[in-house]
Design a protein around this motif. Structure first.
Motif, short mmCIF file in Angstrom:
data_model
loop_
_atom_site.label_atom_id
_atom_site.label_comp_id
_atom_site.label_asym_id
_atom_site.label_seq_id
_atom_site.Cartn_x
_atom_site.Cartn_y
_atom_site.Cartn_z
N ASP A 12 33.95 -107.61 40.57
CA ASP A 12 32.65 -108.24 40.82
C ASP A 12 31.74 -107.32 41.64
OD1 ASP A 12 30.90 -110.69 40.83
OD2 ASP A 12 31.22 -110.50 42.98
N LEU A 13 32.28 -106.71 42.67
CA LEU A 13 31.48 -105.82 43.52
C LEU A 13 31.00 -104.59 42.75
CD1 LEU A 13 33.51 -106.02 46.85
CD2 LEU A 13 31.21 -106.92 46.44
N PHE A 14 31.85 -104.08 41.88
CA PHE A 14 31.45 -102.92 41.08
C PHE A 14 30.27 -103.29 40.17
CE2 PHE A 14 31.38 -100.25 37.35
CZ PHE A 14 31.56 -98.98 37.87
N LEU A 15 30.38 -104.42 39.49
CA LEU A 15 29.31 -104.85 38.59
C LEU A 15 28.02 -105.11 39.36
CD1 LEU A 15 31.26 -107.27 36.21
CD2 LEU A 15 30.59 -104.90 35.77
N GLY A 52 40.20 -92.78 46.60
CA GLY A 52 38.86 -92.22 46.46
C GLY A 52 38.35 -92.37 45.04
N PHE A 53 37.63 -91.34 44.58
CA PHE A 53 37.10 -91.39 43.21
C PHE A 53 38.19 -91.16 42.16
CE2 PHE A 53 33.04 -90.64 45.41
CZ PHE A 53 32.27 -91.63 44.80
N GLN A 54 39.39 -90.85 42.63
CA GLN A 54 40.50 -90.70 41.70
C GLN A 54 41.25 -92.01 41.48
OE1 GLN A 54 40.93 -87.85 39.97
NE2 GLN A 54 39.04 -87.28 41.05
N THR A 55 40.78 -93.06 42.14
CA THR A 55 41.39 -94.38 41.93
C THR A 55 41.25 -94.75 40.45
OG1 THR A 55 40.75 -95.06 44.17
CG2 THR A 55 41.32 -96.81 42.60
N PRO A 56 42.35 -95.06 39.78
CA PRO A 56 42.28 -95.38 38.34
C PRO A 56 41.25 -96.46 38.01
CG PRO A 56 44.55 -95.11 39.00
CD PRO A 56 43.74 -95.05 40.26
N PHE A 57 41.19 -97.48 38.85
CA PHE A 57 40.23 -98.56 38.61
C PHE A 57 38.80 -98.04 38.62
CE2 PHE A 57 37.27 -101.48 40.84
CZ PHE A 57 37.09 -102.40 39.82
N ILE A 58 38.46 -97.22 39.61
CA ILE A 58 37.10 -96.69 39.71
C ILE A 58 36.78 -95.79 38.52
CG2 ILE A 58 35.57 -95.20 41.07
CD1 ILE A 58 36.93 -96.24 43.58
N LYS A 59 37.72 -94.94 38.15
CA LYS A 59 37.51 -94.06 37.00
C LYS A 59 37.33 -94.87 35.72
CE LYS A 59 40.09 -90.33 36.77
NZ LYS A 59 41.31 -89.47 36.77
N TYR A 60 38.13 -95.91 35.60
CA TYR A 60 38.06 -96.79 34.42
C TYR A 60 36.69 -97.47 34.33
CZ TYR A 60 39.38 -100.76 31.40
OH TYR A 60 39.45 -101.70 30.40
N MET A 61 36.23 -98.00 35.46
CA MET A 61 34.96 -98.71 35.47
C MET A 61 33.78 -97.76 35.27
SD MET A 61 35.73 -101.94 35.79
CE MET A 61 34.27 -102.80 36.35
N LEU A 62 33.84 -96.59 35.90
CA LEU A 62 32.76 -95.62 35.74
C LEU A 62 32.65 -95.14 34.29
CD1 LEU A 62 33.11 -93.48 39.00
CD2 LEU A 62 31.24 -95.03 38.41
N SER A 63 33.78 -95.02 33.63
CA SER A 63 33.77 -94.56 32.23
C SER A 63 33.12 -95.59 31.32
CB SER A 63 35.19 -94.26 31.76
OG SER A 63 35.95 -95.46 31.63
N ARG A 64 33.06 -96.83 31.78
CA ARG A 64 32.47 -97.91 30.97
C ARG A 64 31.18 -98.46 31.57
NH1 ARG A 64 37.66 -97.50 30.28
NH2 ARG A 64 38.69 -98.20 28.35
#
Length: 220
Positions: A12-15, A52-64
Protein backbone atom coordinates in the motif's frame (compact mmCIF):
# COMPACT_ATOMS: atom_id res chain seq x y z
CA UNK A 1 1.30 -18.55 2.29
CA UNK A 2 -0.74 -15.44 3.00
CA UNK A 3 0.88 -12.05 3.40
CA UNK A 4 1.00 -10.48 6.84
CA UNK A 5 -0.60 -7.14 7.64
CA UNK A 6 2.84 -5.50 7.63
CA UNK A 7 3.63 -6.90 4.19
CA UNK A 8 0.30 -5.68 2.83
CA UNK A 9 1.09 -2.27 4.31
CA UNK A 10 4.34 -2.19 2.36
CA UNK A 11 2.45 -2.76 -0.89
CA UNK A 12 0.00 0.00 0.00
CA UNK A 13 2.77 2.45 0.91
CA UNK A 14 4.64 1.73 -2.31
CA UNK A 15 1.54 2.39 -4.42
CA UNK A 16 0.82 5.57 -2.51
CA UNK A 17 4.42 6.64 -3.02
CA UNK A 18 4.21 6.38 -6.81
CA UNK A 19 1.14 8.62 -6.91
CA UNK A 20 -1.82 6.26 -6.62
CA UNK A 21 -3.87 8.61 -4.48
CA UNK A 22 -7.42 7.29 -4.61
CA UNK A 23 -7.65 4.92 -1.68
CA UNK A 24 -10.46 2.72 -2.97
CA UNK A 25 -8.66 2.08 -6.26
CA UNK A 26 -5.48 1.42 -4.31
CA UNK A 27 -7.32 -1.14 -2.17
CA UNK A 28 -8.16 -3.14 -5.29
CA UNK A 29 -4.60 -2.93 -6.56
CA UNK A 30 -3.20 -4.00 -3.18
CA UNK A 31 -5.46 -7.07 -3.21
CA UNK A 32 -4.39 -7.93 -6.74
CA UNK A 33 -0.67 -7.53 -6.05
CA UNK A 34 -0.89 -9.44 -2.76
CA UNK A 35 -2.56 -12.37 -4.53
CA UNK A 36 0.05 -12.20 -7.28
CA UNK A 37 2.89 -12.39 -4.74
CA UNK A 38 1.24 -15.20 -2.76
CA UNK A 39 0.81 -17.26 -5.92
CA UNK A 40 4.24 -16.66 -7.45
CA UNK A 41 6.73 -16.20 -4.62
CA UNK A 42 7.84 -19.28 -2.70
CA UNK A 43 9.71 -17.68 0.21
CA UNK A 44 7.61 -14.64 1.04
CA UNK A 45 9.57 -13.72 4.17
CA UNK A 46 12.83 -13.60 2.22
CA UNK A 47 11.05 -11.66 -0.52
CA UNK A 48 10.16 -8.88 1.93
CA UNK A 49 13.39 -8.99 3.98
CA UNK A 50 14.90 -5.52 3.85
CA UNK A 51 18.17 -5.10 1.99
CA UNK A 52 18.00 -1.54 0.69
CA UNK A 53 17.29 -1.27 -3.02
CA UNK A 54 18.30 -4.90 -3.35
CA UNK A 55 15.23 -5.97 -1.39
CA UNK A 56 13.41 -8.40 -3.72
CA UNK A 57 10.06 -6.77 -2.97
CA UNK A 58 11.33 -3.30 -3.89
CA UNK A 59 12.98 -4.56 -7.08
CA UNK A 60 9.80 -6.44 -7.99
CA UNK A 61 7.59 -3.39 -7.46
CA UNK A 62 9.95 -0.99 -9.23
CA UNK A 63 10.05 -3.28 -12.25
CA UNK A 64 6.27 -3.00 -12.47
CA UNK A 65 5.93 0.64 -11.45
CA UNK A 66 4.94 1.86 -14.92
CA UNK A 67 2.49 -1.00 -15.37
CA UNK A 68 0.83 -0.27 -12.03
CA UNK A 69 0.55 3.44 -12.70
CA UNK A 70 -0.92 2.90 -16.17
CA UNK A 71 -3.44 0.50 -14.67
CA UNK A 72 -4.32 3.10 -12.07
CA UNK A 73 -4.93 5.80 -14.69
CA UNK A 74 -7.24 3.50 -16.63
CA UNK A 75 -9.17 2.56 -13.50
CA UNK A 76 -9.47 6.20 -12.48
CA UNK A 77 -11.00 7.12 -15.84
CA UNK A 78 -13.51 4.29 -15.67
CA UNK A 79 -14.26 4.65 -11.98
CA UNK A 80 -16.19 7.93 -12.08
CA UNK A 81 -19.22 6.79 -14.08
CA UNK A 82 -19.08 3.32 -12.56
CA UNK A 83 -19.24 4.86 -9.09
CA UNK A 84 -22.00 7.28 -10.11
CA UNK A 85 -24.13 4.32 -11.22
CA UNK A 86 -23.22 2.39 -8.09
CA UNK A 87 -24.13 5.38 -5.93
CA UNK A 88 -27.50 5.88 -7.62
CA UNK A 89 -28.32 2.21 -7.08
CA UNK A 90 -27.31 2.53 -3.43
CA UNK A 91 -29.53 5.61 -3.03
CA UNK A 92 -32.49 3.78 -4.57
CA UNK A 93 -31.98 0.77 -2.29
CA UNK A 94 -31.73 3.09 0.69
CA UNK A 95 -34.98 4.80 -0.29
CA UNK A 96 -36.99 1.56 -0.28
CA UNK A 97 -35.78 0.37 3.09
CA UNK A 98 -38.92 0.25 5.25
CA UNK A 99 -37.66 2.61 7.95
CA UNK A 100 -36.55 5.24 5.42
CA UNK A 101 -39.64 4.83 3.25
CA UNK A 102 -41.96 5.27 6.23
CA UNK A 103 -39.97 8.26 7.52
CA UNK A 104 -40.17 9.95 4.10
CA UNK A 105 -43.92 9.33 3.86
CA UNK A 106 -44.51 10.70 7.36
CA UNK A 107 -42.46 13.80 6.61
CA UNK A 108 -44.32 14.28 3.33
CA UNK A 109 -47.64 13.89 5.11
CA UNK A 110 -46.62 16.46 7.73
CA UNK A 111 -45.47 18.94 5.08
CA UNK A 112 -48.69 18.43 3.14
CA UNK A 113 -50.78 19.17 6.23
CA UNK A 114 -48.71 22.24 7.02
CA UNK A 115 -48.93 23.42 3.41
CA UNK A 116 -52.72 23.29 3.55
CA UNK A 117 -52.60 25.28 6.76
CA UNK A 118 -49.89 27.78 5.79
CA UNK A 119 -47.82 27.49 2.61
CA UNK A 120 -45.31 30.06 3.82
CA UNK A 121 -44.45 28.18 7.02
CA UNK A 122 -44.25 24.85 5.22
CA UNK A 123 -41.97 26.34 2.57
CA UNK A 124 -39.67 28.00 5.08
CA UNK A 125 -39.30 24.78 7.09
CA UNK A 126 -38.34 22.79 4.00
CA UNK A 127 -36.08 25.48 2.52
CA UNK A 128 -34.21 26.06 5.77
CA UNK A 129 -33.85 22.30 6.29
CA UNK A 130 -32.47 21.97 2.78
CA UNK A 131 -29.87 24.69 3.28
CA UNK A 132 -28.85 23.34 6.68
CA UNK A 133 -28.51 19.83 5.26
CA UNK A 134 -26.32 21.18 2.47
CA UNK A 135 -23.93 22.94 4.85
CA UNK A 136 -23.84 20.06 7.33
CA UNK A 137 -23.24 17.38 4.71
CA UNK A 138 -20.58 19.52 3.00
CA UNK A 139 -18.70 19.82 6.29
CA UNK A 140 -18.92 16.06 6.88
CA UNK A 141 -17.69 15.26 3.36
CA UNK A 142 -14.73 17.61 3.80
CA UNK A 143 -13.90 16.20 7.23
CA UNK A 144 -13.83 12.70 5.82
CA UNK A 145 -11.68 13.73 2.88
CA UNK A 146 -9.27 15.56 5.17
CA UNK A 147 -8.97 12.53 7.45
CA UNK A 148 -8.72 9.74 4.88
CA UNK A 149 -7.64 11.42 1.66
CA UNK A 150 -8.97 11.08 -1.87
CA UNK A 151 -11.52 8.31 -2.39
CA UNK A 152 -13.17 7.85 -5.76
CA UNK A 153 -16.48 6.47 -4.49
CA UNK A 154 -16.82 9.37 -2.04
CA UNK A 155 -16.11 11.73 -4.92
CA UNK A 156 -19.13 10.21 -6.68
CA UNK A 157 -21.35 10.81 -3.64
CA UNK A 158 -20.14 14.40 -3.40
CA UNK A 159 -20.77 14.94 -7.13
CA UNK A 160 -24.38 13.73 -6.90
CA UNK A 161 -24.88 15.82 -3.78
CA UNK A 162 -23.57 18.97 -5.50
CA UNK A 163 -25.55 18.30 -8.67
CA UNK A 164 -28.71 17.96 -6.60
CA UNK A 165 -27.97 21.25 -4.87
CA UNK A 166 -27.23 23.13 -8.13
CA UNK A 167 -30.36 21.86 -9.88
CA UNK A 168 -32.54 22.61 -6.86
CA UNK A 169 -31.09 26.05 -6.32
CA UNK A 170 -31.10 27.28 -9.91
CA UNK A 171 -33.80 25.48 -11.95
CA UNK A 172 -35.84 27.51 -11.17
CA UNK A 173 -34.02 29.57 -8.59
CA UNK A 174 -35.36 29.62 -5.05
CA UNK A 175 -33.39 32.68 -3.94
CA UNK A 176 -36.29 35.13 -4.52
CA UNK A 177 -38.57 33.15 -2.22
CA UNK A 178 -37.35 34.77 0.99
CA UNK A 179 -36.80 38.22 -0.50
CA UNK A 180 -39.99 38.42 -2.57
CA UNK A 181 -42.24 35.95 -0.79
CA UNK A 182 -42.96 34.07 -4.02
CA UNK A 183 -43.98 30.82 -2.37
CA UNK A 184 -45.53 28.05 -4.44
CA UNK A 185 -46.37 24.36 -3.96
CA UNK A 186 -44.09 23.51 -6.89
CA UNK A 187 -41.03 25.08 -5.27
CA UNK A 188 -41.99 23.57 -1.93
CA UNK A 189 -42.11 20.00 -3.23
CA UNK A 190 -39.12 20.47 -5.50
CA UNK A 191 -37.07 21.51 -2.49
CA UNK A 192 -38.62 18.72 -0.42
CA UNK A 193 -37.49 16.19 -3.05
CA UNK A 194 -33.98 17.66 -3.03
CA UNK A 195 -33.90 17.45 0.77
CA UNK A 196 -34.88 13.77 0.67
CA UNK A 197 -32.21 13.07 -1.96
CA UNK A 198 -29.63 14.78 0.26
CA UNK A 199 -30.73 12.63 3.17
CA UNK A 200 -30.50 9.39 1.19
CA UNK A 201 -27.14 10.27 -0.37
CA UNK A 202 -25.74 11.08 3.05
CA UNK A 203 -27.00 7.81 4.53
CA UNK A 204 -25.32 5.90 1.71
CA UNK A 205 -22.17 7.93 2.29
CA UNK A 206 -22.17 6.89 5.96
CA UNK A 207 -22.49 3.23 4.95
CA UNK A 208 -19.60 3.59 2.52
CA UNK A 209 -17.59 5.43 5.15
CA UNK A 210 -17.96 2.47 7.52
CA UNK A 211 -16.76 0.04 4.84
CA UNK A 212 -13.75 2.21 4.03
CA UNK A 213 -12.83 2.58 7.69
CA UNK A 214 -12.87 -1.21 8.08
CA UNK A 215 -10.55 -1.60 5.12
CA UNK A 216 -8.22 1.08 6.44
CA UNK A 217 -8.17 -0.63 9.82
CA UNK A 218 -6.96 -3.81 8.16
CA UNK A 219 -4.10 -1.87 6.60
CA UNK A 220 -3.27 0.05 9.78
Amino acid sequence: MELTKEQIQKIDLFLEGIGIEYIDIRFEMVDHIATEIENNIEDINAFFKYNGFQTPFIKYMLSRKKEYFESYKKQKRKAFWFNIKRTLVAVFKESIKPINFIAILLFLFAINLLENFNLKYASEIVFVSFFLSFFYFTIRFNQFKKKFGAIKIIHAYASIFMFNYIVSFHFPGITPIFSEGSYSPFLLYKCFTALIINFLVFKCFLNEKTNIQKRLKNLA
